[in-house]
Design a protein around this motif. Structure first.
Motif, PDB file in Angstrom:
ATOM      1  N   UNK A  26      28.071  17.112  -5.361  1.00  0.00           N
ATOM      2  CA  UNK A  26      28.714  15.912  -5.899  1.00  0.00           C
ATOM      3  C   UNK A  26      30.154  15.782  -5.431  1.00  0.00           C
ATOM      4  N   UNK A  27      30.563  16.672  -4.550  1.00  0.00           N
ATOM      5  CA  UNK A  27      31.915  16.599  -4.004  1.00  0.00           C
ATOM      6  C   UNK A  27      31.999  15.493  -2.949  1.00  0.00           C
ATOM      7  N   UNK A  28      33.206  14.953  -2.783  1.00  0.00           N
ATOM      8  CA  UNK A  28      33.424  13.940  -1.754  1.00  0.00           C
ATOM      9  C   UNK A  28      34.450  14.393  -0.723  1.00  0.00           C
ATOM     10  N   UNK A  29      35.151  15.494  -1.012  1.00  0.00           N
ATOM     11  CA  UNK A  29      36.145  16.017  -0.074  1.00  0.00           C
ATOM     12  C   UNK A  29      36.190  17.535  -0.229  1.00  0.00           C
ATOM     13  N   UNK A  30      36.185  18.237   0.894  1.00  0.00           N
ATOM     14  CA  UNK A  30      36.222  19.697   0.866  1.00  0.00           C
ATOM     15  C   UNK A  30      37.050  20.182   2.054  1.00  0.00           C
ATOM     16  N   UNK A  34      36.487  25.971   3.550  1.00  0.00           N
ATOM     17  CA  UNK A  34      35.608  26.277   2.430  1.00  0.00           C
ATOM     18  C   UNK A  34      34.130  26.139   2.789  1.00  0.00           C
ATOM     19  N   UNK A  35      33.821  25.568   3.946  1.00  0.00           N
ATOM     20  CA  UNK A  35      32.423  25.457   4.387  1.00  0.00           C
ATOM     21  C   UNK A  35      32.044  26.540   5.394  1.00  0.00           C
ATOM     22  N   UNK A  36      32.936  27.493   5.619  1.00  0.00           N
ATOM     23  CA  UNK A  36      32.626  28.548   6.590  1.00  0.00           C
ATOM     24  C   UNK A  36      31.364  29.322   6.214  1.00  0.00           C
ATOM     25  N   UNK A  37      31.127  29.547   4.913  1.00  0.00           N
ATOM     26  CA  UNK A  37      29.907  30.269   4.534  1.00  0.00           C
ATOM     27  C   UNK A  37      28.667  29.484   4.950  1.00  0.00           C
ATOM     28  N   UNK A  38      28.731  28.166   4.860  1.00  0.00           N
ATOM     29  CA  UNK A  38      27.620  27.311   5.299  1.00  0.00           C
ATOM     30  C   UNK A  38      27.444  27.429   6.808  1.00  0.00           C
ATOM     31  N   UNK A  39      28.547  27.350   7.548  1.00  0.00           N
ATOM     32  CA  UNK A  39      28.476  27.412   9.013  1.00  0.00           C
ATOM     33  C   UNK A  39      27.974  28.768   9.503  1.00  0.00           C
ATOM     34  N   UNK A  71      32.394  14.365  14.972  1.00  0.00           N
ATOM     35  CA  UNK A  71      32.163  14.736  13.572  1.00  0.00           C
ATOM     36  C   UNK A  71      32.886  13.702  12.711  1.00  0.00           C
ATOM     37  N   UNK A  72      32.210  12.605  12.376  1.00  0.00           N
ATOM     38  CA  UNK A  72      32.894  11.505  11.686  1.00  0.00           C
ATOM     39  C   UNK A  72      33.448  11.867  10.315  1.00  0.00           C
ATOM     40  N   UNK A  73      32.949  12.934   9.699  1.00  0.00           N
ATOM     41  CA  UNK A  73      33.429  13.316   8.372  1.00  0.00           C
ATOM     42  C   UNK A  73      34.755  14.072   8.406  1.00  0.00           C
ATOM     43  N   UNK A  74      35.225  14.454   9.589  1.00  0.00           N
ATOM     44  CA  UNK A  74      36.438  15.277   9.654  1.00  0.00           C
ATOM     45  C   UNK A  74      37.687  14.417   9.490  1.00  0.00           C
ATOM     46  N   UNK A  75      38.611  14.935   8.702  1.00  0.00           N
ATOM     47  CA  UNK A  75      39.908  14.300   8.499  1.00  0.00           C
ATOM     48  C   UNK A  75      40.951  15.401   8.421  1.00  0.00           C
ATOM     49  N   UNK A  76      42.194  15.034   8.647  1.00  0.00           N
ATOM     50  CA  UNK A  76      43.246  16.037   8.532  1.00  0.00           C
ATOM     51  C   UNK A  76      44.479  15.413   7.908  1.00  0.00           C
ATOM     52  N   UNK A  77      45.281  16.292   7.326  1.00  0.00           N
ATOM     53  CA  UNK A  77      46.592  15.906   6.815  1.00  0.00           C
ATOM     54  C   UNK A  77      47.614  16.625   7.669  1.00  0.00           C
ATOM     55  N   UNK A  78      48.443  15.853   8.339  1.00  0.00           N
ATOM     56  CA  UNK A  78      49.452  16.430   9.228  1.00  0.00           C
ATOM     57  C   UNK A  78      50.579  17.020   8.403  1.00  0.00           C
ATOM     58  N   UNK A  86      39.921  18.749   6.634  1.00  0.00           N
ATOM     59  CA  UNK A  86      38.995  18.442   5.549  1.00  0.00           C
ATOM     60  C   UNK A  86      37.744  17.777   6.103  1.00  0.00           C
ATOM     61  N   UNK A  87      36.685  17.851   5.307  1.00  0.00           N
ATOM     62  CA  UNK A  87      35.510  17.023   5.543  1.00  0.00           C
ATOM     63  C   UNK A  87      35.405  16.079   4.354  1.00  0.00           C
ATOM     64  N   UNK A  88      35.154  14.829   4.635  1.00  0.00           N
ATOM     65  CA  UNK A  88      35.026  13.812   3.605  1.00  0.00           C
ATOM     66  C   UNK A  88      33.641  13.191   3.720  1.00  0.00           C
TER      67      UNK A  88
END
Length: 92
Positions: A26-30, A34-39, A71-78, A86-88
């Motif tokens: 149910x998350x929308x941003x991670x 934090x997804x390294x375990x998935x990868x 990877x369209x879900x990728x975003x970053x904060x400079x 982040x992935x959104x």
């Protein structure tokens, strides 16, 4: 170093893994780290070290070669010296 076919395949596998993650969450941003375990579980990366360094390095590589669009879900904060990745959840 330019983008290789292996890089493109890895990016597409990351995109799929992120989509599956959001479909079952149910998350929308991670944070990417934090997804390294998935990868690692999906054998996209061999292991995690330095709190997500493999995914951060890979995203940086795509960014430097203007291929973040893979990877369209990728975003970053400079930040001042680096980026927080982040992935959104996409609406697609």
């Amino acid at each position: 170093m330019s983008i290789t076919n292996a890089d493109i395949q890895k990016a597409l596998r990351i995109k799929k893994a992120v989509t599956e993650y959001f479909d079952s969450s149910n998350q929308t941003k991670v944070m990417a780290k934090d997804l390294m375990t998935v990868f690692v579980a999906k054998e996209i990366f061999n292991k995690d070290h330095k709190e997500g360094l493999p995914i951060r390095d890979f995203l940086r590589h795509l960014d430097e070669n203007n291929h973040l669009n893979l990877i369209p879900q990728v975003h970053f904060e400079q930040k001042e010296q680096n980026k927080n990745w982040y992935f959104i959840k996409s609406n697609k």
